[in-house]
Design an enzyme around this catalytic site. Structure first.
Site, PDB file in Angstrom:
ATOM      1  N   HIS A   8      43.729  30.254  55.724  1.00 49.59           N
ATOM      2  CA  HIS A   8      44.758  29.711  55.597  1.00 49.59           C
ATOM      3  C   HIS A   8      46.014  29.368  56.666  1.00 49.59           C
ATOM      4  O   HIS A   8      45.182  29.226  58.087  1.00 49.59           O
ATOM      5  CB  HIS A   8      46.098  30.301  54.965  1.00 49.59           C
ATOM      6  N   GLY A  55      42.740  22.869  50.941  1.00 47.88           N
ATOM      7  CA  GLY A  55      41.905  24.307  49.391  1.00 47.88           C
ATOM      8  C   GLY A  55      43.783  23.947  48.627  1.00 47.88           C
ATOM      9  O   GLY A  55      43.589  24.380  47.301  1.00 47.88           O
ATOM     10  N   ASP A  60      39.374  25.246  47.525  1.00 47.81           N
ATOM     11  CA  ASP A  60      39.389  26.278  46.668  1.00 47.81           C
ATOM     12  C   ASP A  60      38.457  26.439  45.614  1.00 47.81           C
ATOM     13  O   ASP A  60      37.500  27.517  45.099  1.00 47.81           O
ATOM     14  CB  ASP A  60      40.297  27.551  46.454  1.00 47.81           C
ATOM     15  N   ASP A  80      46.139  34.297  54.491  1.00 49.16           N
ATOM     16  CA  ASP A  80      47.765  34.605  55.561  1.00 49.16           C
ATOM     17  C   ASP A  80      48.243  35.810  54.554  1.00 49.16           C
ATOM     18  O   ASP A  80      49.344  34.516  53.748  1.00 49.16           O
ATOM     19  CB  ASP A  80      48.511  33.313  55.859  1.00 49.16           C
ATOM     20  N   HIS A  87      49.163  27.491  46.307  1.00 47.29           N
ATOM     21  CA  HIS A  87      48.093  27.810  45.127  1.00 47.29           C
ATOM     22  C   HIS A  87      47.411  29.470  45.031  1.00 47.29           C
ATOM     23  O   HIS A  87      46.225  29.656  45.009  1.00 47.29           O
ATOM     24  CB  HIS A  87      46.877  26.707  45.967  1.00 47.29           C
ATOM     25  N   ASP A  90      44.871  29.784  42.589  1.00 49.48           N
ATOM     26  CA  ASP A  90      43.247  29.595  42.911  1.00 49.48           C
ATOM     27  C   ASP A  90      42.978  30.254  44.390  1.00 49.48           C
ATOM     28  O   ASP A  90      41.914  30.560  43.775  1.00 49.48           O
ATOM     29  CB  ASP A  90      43.561  28.552  43.254  1.00 49.48           C
ATOM     30  N   ARG A  96      38.181  37.214  42.857  1.00 42.41           N
ATOM     31  CA  ARG A  96      37.674  37.491  41.844  1.00 42.41           C
ATOM     32  C   ARG A  96      36.736  37.045  41.244  1.00 42.41           C
ATOM     33  O   ARG A  96      36.090  38.279  40.704  1.00 42.41           O
ATOM     34  CB  ARG A  96      38.848  37.147  40.648  1.00 42.41           C
TER      35      ARG A  96
END
Length: 136
Positions: A8, A55, A60, A80, A87, A90, A96
């Site tokens: 980030h 991203g 991402d 962060d 996003h 995402d 996950r």
């Protein structure tokens, strides 16, 4: 090994410092990164990095696609947690997918340090077994 580097905005300097410190390990592997992060690391270290979109523009998700195809071996994602990200869905999906496919994921400097040292010592050889099984 295929390694993803993501950070980030407020963590990009940390990732550049990390990549500089561990350049001697990272240069032995295939590196992938989201757009701006990859550029910053590349400029600071001279490492060869395949750069996806940034991203928020889908980078991402591009890395997530590699994870879903079992083509990523390690993800280093300096998040962060104190700043809202536009996003965020995402980001959550990427994390996950790492859990679903058992891809080691570092979201901070401490964990990244442990994983990169384990990589250097050969502790990721189990990923080669997975790659061989896919080739059968």
């Amino acid at each position: 090994m295929n390694i993803a580097l993501i950070a980030h905005d407020k963590k990009k300097n940390d990732l550049v410092q990390f990549a500089t410190a561990y350049k001697h390990i990272l240069e032995k592997h295939e590196l992938f990164a989201t757009g701006t992060t990859g550029l910053r690391v590349q400029e600071a270290t001279g490492l060869s990095i395949f750069r996806f979109q940034s991203g928020p523009l889908g980078g991402d998700q591009e890395i997530g696609s590699m994870i879903a195809k079992n083509q990523m071996d390690l993800v280093i994602f300096f998040r962060d947690p104190l700043t809202a990200q536009p996003h965020e869905p995402d980001v959550s999906a990427l994390i996950r997918l790492c859990d679903v496919y058992a891809i080691p994921l570092a979201t901070n400097m401490g964990t990244a340090d442990i994983l990169i040292r384990a990589l250097e010592k050969g502790a990721f050889s189990w990923r080669n077994i997975i790659h061989k099984r896919q080739g059968e």
